[in-house]
Design a protein around this motif. Structure first.
Motif, PDB file in Angstrom:
ATOM      1  N   TRP A   1       0.802  -1.222   0.000  1.00 52.47           N
ATOM      2  CA  TRP A   1       0.000   0.000   0.000  1.00 52.47           C
ATOM      3  C   TRP A   1       0.840   1.280   0.000  1.00 52.47           C
ATOM      4  O   TRP A   1       0.497   2.261  -0.680  1.00 52.47           O
TER       5      TRP A   1
ATOM      6  N   THR B   1       1.683   3.473  -3.088  1.00 53.73           N
ATOM      7  CA  THR B   1       0.579   4.137  -3.775  1.00 53.73           C
ATOM      8  C   THR B   1       0.287   5.507  -3.190  1.00 53.73           C
ATOM      9  O   THR B   1      -0.559   6.237  -3.722  1.00 53.73           O
ATOM     10  N   ARG B   2       0.981   5.900  -2.123  1.00 53.92           N
ATOM     11  CA  ARG B   2       0.678   7.136  -1.409  1.00 53.92           C
ATOM     12  C   ARG B   2       1.588   8.277  -1.878  1.00 53.92           C
ATOM     13  O   ARG B   2       2.774   8.075  -2.129  1.00 53.92           O
TER      14      ARG B   2
ATOM     15  N   HIS C   1     -12.118   3.199  -1.169  1.00 51.96           N
ATOM     16  CA  HIS C   1     -10.901   3.896  -1.583  1.00 51.96           C
ATOM     17  C   HIS C   1      -9.850   3.929  -0.481  1.00 51.96           C
ATOM     18  O   HIS C   1      -8.673   4.167  -0.754  1.00 51.96           O
TER      19      HIS C   1
END
Length: 211
Positions: free
Chosen positions: A20, A23-24, A84
């Motif tokens: 994850w 993706t930030r 989301h």
């Protein structure tokens, strides 16, 4: 009171974060993170339904280790309207399927974080049941912080994540924990983490900024 189970998670929290984090917008690495847990704390959900954890994870994949703060909530069912914000799903050895969310998008975390700022909630140890974490401190020069009702706009940039309260107060999550509160902050939540040099470092995790 959150009960910490000594059991298995498949995949693990760090494995979820590994996929994850890149993706930030505030992730500074260029490849796959190499993560190790380096601290954090929990908050209790008064209803006992939602797990709330603030985790510090250090990424050692680059030239210099970088610490990231990931507030996570764990639920037994999907949070409506929050697809989301889903970090991933896990199979808990005791509790079964768990949905892990980027916590600022979860109203339970937002409510308990504001209570922590005002001293109405107690930070709890990350890995021990029913144990206060007295290394987590809070300071706030205002009172009566209004809890948002309904949908909240969450903003993200290269430095962190934030949302605004109904009175215009800005709540800022420092994704890379900082040693001091930013200029003009009217409140802060601070904690300690295990720095790469082997020391225990204090850092500001979240700050408040009144209009």
């Amino acid at each position: 009171m959150a009960i910490i189970h000594n059991t298995t998670l498949e995949p693990t929290k760090l494995e979820l974060l590994t996929a994850w984090l890149p993706t930030r917008p505030w992730y500074t690495g260029t490849g796959t993170p190499e993560l190790a847990k380096a601290g954090g704390f929990r908050l209790d959900d008064p209803e006992g339904e939602v797990g709330i954890e603030f985790m510090v994870a250090v990424d050692s994949s680059g030239p210099e280790p970088v610490a990231y703060l990931a507030p996570l909530t764990y639920r037994a069912a999907p949070l409506p309207g929050a697809d989301h914000a889903l970090v991933g799903t896990m199979e808990h050895g005791v509790l079964g399927p768990r949905w892990a969310y980027d916590g600022f998008h979860d109203p339970v975390l937002r409510t308990e974080l504001l209570a922590l700022f005002e001293g109405r909630a107690q930070a709890m140890a990350q890995s021990i049941s029913d144990t206060p974490d007295h290394e987590v401190t809070h300071a706030c020069t205002v009172s009566g912080l209004p809890v948002p009702e309904g949908p909240v706009e969450i903003t993200e940039d290269q430095d962190g994540t934030g949302f605004a309260l109904p009175d215009g107060t800005a709540v800022r999550l420092h994704r890379r924990p900082r040693p001091t509160a930013p200029e003009g902050a009217t409140g802060q939540v601070s904690g300690v983490w295990d720095a790469p040099d082997g020391t225990r470092a204090r850092a500001v995790f979240v700050s408040l900024h009144t209009p």
